[in-house]
Design an enzyme around this catalytic site. Structure first.
Site, PDB file in Angstrom:
ATOM      1  N   HIS A 164       0.829  -1.208   0.000  1.00 16.00           N
ATOM      2  CA  HIS A 164       0.000   0.000   0.000  1.00 16.00           C
ATOM      3  C   HIS A 164       0.867   1.263   0.000  1.00 16.00           C
ATOM      4  CE1 HIS A 164      -3.676   2.342   1.078  1.00 16.00           C
ATOM      5  NE2 HIS A 164      -2.779   3.130   1.652  1.00 16.00           N
ATOM      6  N   GLU A 165       1.753   1.349   0.966  1.00 13.76           N
ATOM      7  CA  GLU A 165       2.587   2.552   1.059  1.00 13.76           C
ATOM      8  C   GLU A 165       3.571   2.630  -0.106  1.00 13.76           C
ATOM      9  OE1 GLU A 165       1.638   4.700   3.016  1.00 13.76           O
ATOM     10  OE2 GLU A 165       0.386   3.488   4.348  1.00 13.76           O
ATOM     11  N   HIS A 192       1.981   4.657  -2.900  1.00 10.82           N
ATOM     12  CA  HIS A 192       2.119   6.100  -2.688  1.00 10.82           C
ATOM     13  C   HIS A 192       3.554   6.553  -2.992  1.00 10.82           C
ATOM     14  CE1 HIS A 192      -1.826   6.327  -0.994  1.00 10.82           C
ATOM     15  NE2 HIS A 192      -1.533   5.694   0.131  1.00 10.82           N
TER      16      HIS A 192
END
Length: 579
Positions: free
Chosen positions: A21-22, A25
């Site tokens: 997920h990170e 980003h």
């Protein structure tokens, strides 16, 4: 299962998903030239890590999330003019949208790869082989037979029985062409699946959601050799009773109802010796658990339904024998095996050995009768009353029947358990020895195509389940008490982890979809969905919100997130005490 086992599997599960997920980003922030101060797995104080370039890569103390802190992301952070090109606030809105959407997007894409490789590892698959053709069904009318193998639907290859069912369910009232293999000979059978309205899912807490699916009336397992006997039929075996399990005929082992018919065809006019087991008169209640109890029962350790000592009898097969029904023998699937004392079935006079015939005046097969009787209303608050018809000793009986509905919280479970339906009768025990006989699995000859199909179908299916759960919570059909937090996820991760890598990574795909969809769909300012909403709002307003307004929104979002997490943890603890 130890606490340390749960923690171990939880850390692996959460660590991988947070990193993905990170990472989404982070990659797009770097791609658009935005400076990243911190890439953290976990929240709270820094435990360990290293710094490379502008970024501090760290593992933090609380393993329930993570974050990527970019230049200009903090509303109170001052950014000089020279840094604007490397600040999140200095780039175009569409780039911001991509950066914030990239995290959830990675969580939604990741399961595609998981499910693909899990499917790729399946060397054999259950074939699309017909075990039972239900009476008066579209399949029977089209001429399908037990033993037929469905090879293709409308020219597209069928990978497995479940794949075939999905293709048929998606085509209610649409004429389709089945390519079947019947004893080595290929045939094309036109058929129109009947449209049936029923529960969209087999998941208990989503029973209130209905859907229209196509059905042709087939079952993918063969009935075992447990029989029902109509003694009033001329030529019926006198010593056999309903629920007897035939083991062998003239020393020849039989496992399926089809096997019995085949041996009788080969021994027409002969007297044969039938070896069988008789079902016990009194059966342990553990053989008939409710949905909650069954989840903790080891099927392999269940007591036997049958007496330990086999019996045997002589039987003269009629010279003109053609099928088992001619001598009063059939499957025992439609006969009541157990009636719970004081339950709704006993209250209307249903007894062991009764044959289920019809519901609401319509003759139906056992599966349709049971699904009708145990359905709940659209509000998900109760079962409904139906007219049930059964046969006993050649005579028909009819009465109004309503399954008992046990709402969450009724049995001092704090409302955190699923609602339960207690039917008060069973046509089969919760036992391996009562299972039907599954066809032999076949080699997976289309591994890549099957992998792609499973990747897409599983991802779409579980995404739809999650969205329907969120809708049901919003409409009140599912209690907020159903939410699970880190303790519940850790417990589930440990359970599937002990089942093996396939179960664990399958669960990981489901949690990843949860993480991605919750982040996108919940408009909480501190989450990605809230940040995307903020960016769109600024685009519509054609101006940036003030730092003070943004700061208040972030604080509010943080409080909401903490409250949601605390609530989920409370529910997790409650389940540990009442589960």
């Amino acid at each position: 299962m130890s606490v340390f086992t749960g923690i171990f599997y939880f850390l692996i599960l959460v660590g991988i998903l947070i990193f993905i997920h990170e990472g989404g980003h982070f990659i797009f922030a770097k791609l658009f030239g935005v400076r990243v101060h911190v890439f953290s797995l976990g929240m709270g104080p820094r435990l360990l890590g290293f710094k490379k370039g502008d970024t501090d890569y760290r593992i933090s103390a609380v393993p329930i999330g993570g974050y990527v802190r970019m230049l200009g992301e903090d509303p109170g952070e001052e950014t000089n003019a020279g840094e604007m090109n490397s600040s999140i606030q200095g780039i175009a809105p569409w780039k911001k949208i991509i950066i914030y959407a990239a995290g959830p997007a990675m969580n939604l894409i990741f399961p595609l790869f998981l499910y693909f490789f899990l499917a790729l590892g399946q060397d054999v698959l259950p074939p699309a082989e017909i075990g039972v053709v239900i009476e008066n069904s579209p399949a029977e009318k089209a001429g399908l037979q037990s033993g037929d193998k469905v090879m293709a639907i409308n020219g597209s290859p069928v990978f497995s029985f479940n794949h075939m069912v999905e293709l048929i369910q998606a085509r209610p009232n649409q004429r389709i062409q089945l390519t079947i293999d019947r004893a080595g000979k290929y045939e094309t059978v036109p058929i129109t699946p009947e449209a049936k309205i029923g529960p969209k899912y087999s998941i208990p807490f989503l029973r209130h959601i209905e859907d229209t699916k196509g059905q042709i009336g087939i079952i993918g397992v063969y009935p075992n050799s447990t029989v029902s006997v109509q003694p009033d039929i001329p030529g019926a075996p006198a010593e056999l009773k309903t629920f007897d399990r035939i083991l062998s005929i003239n020393g020849r082992k039989v496992e399926r109802l089809n096997d019995i018919a085949q041996v009788f065809k080969e021994t027409k006019g002969q007297t044969v010796t039938i070896k069988f087991l008789r079902a016990k008169d009194e059966l342990p209640t553990i053989l008939f658990p409710n949905a909650k109890e069954s989840a903790t029962i080891d099927l392999a350790k269940q007591p036997s339904v049958f007496e330990s000592k086999p019996r045997q009898t002589k039987f003269t097969v009629p010279a003109r024998f053609e099928q088992l029904g001619d001598i009063g023998i059939n499957s025992a699937e439609s006969f009541v095996l157990n009636v719970t004392k004081g339950g709704p079935a006993e209250r209307i006079g249903l007894q062991r050995g009764d044959e289920l015939v019809a519901v609401d005046g319509k003759k139906k097969n056992t599966w349709d009768i049971m699904s009708t009787l145990f359905a709940i209303n659209q509000q998900g608050t109760d079962t409904e009353t139906h007219e049930l018809t059964w046969r006993r000793d050649g005579r028909l009986y009819t009465a109004e029947y309503k399954a008992d509905f046990v709402a969450a919280g009724t049995k001092k479970d704090l409302g955190v358990e699923d609602d339960l339906i207690e039917p008060g009768f069973h046509v089969r025990p919760f036992s391996q020895e009562w299972f039907g006989i599954t066809p032999e699995p076949l080699p997976n000859l289309h591994a890549v195509e099957y992998g792609l199909y499973m990747a897409v179908s599983q991802t779409l299916f579980w995404s739809e389940v999650i969205i329907d759960v969120l809708k049901s919570v919003a409409t009140g059909n599912i209690s907020p008490k159903a939410f699970s937090g880190p303790i519940g996820i850790g417990h589930a991760a440990a359970q599937v982890g002990q089942e093996g890598p396939s179960a664990f990574f399958g669960f990981m795909g489901f949690v990843s979809l949860n993480l991605g969809l919750m982040n996108l769909l919940l408009p909480i300012p501190i989450l990605d969905g809230g940040r995307l909403l903020l960016i769109v709002t600024e685009v519509v307003m054609r101006r940036r919100l003030s730092s003070k307004t943004q700061e208040r929104m972030m604080v509010t979002g943080a409080i909401m997130t903490i409250m949601l997490m605390v609530w989920a943890v409370i529910m997790d603890i409650a389940r540990l005490f009442v589960g």
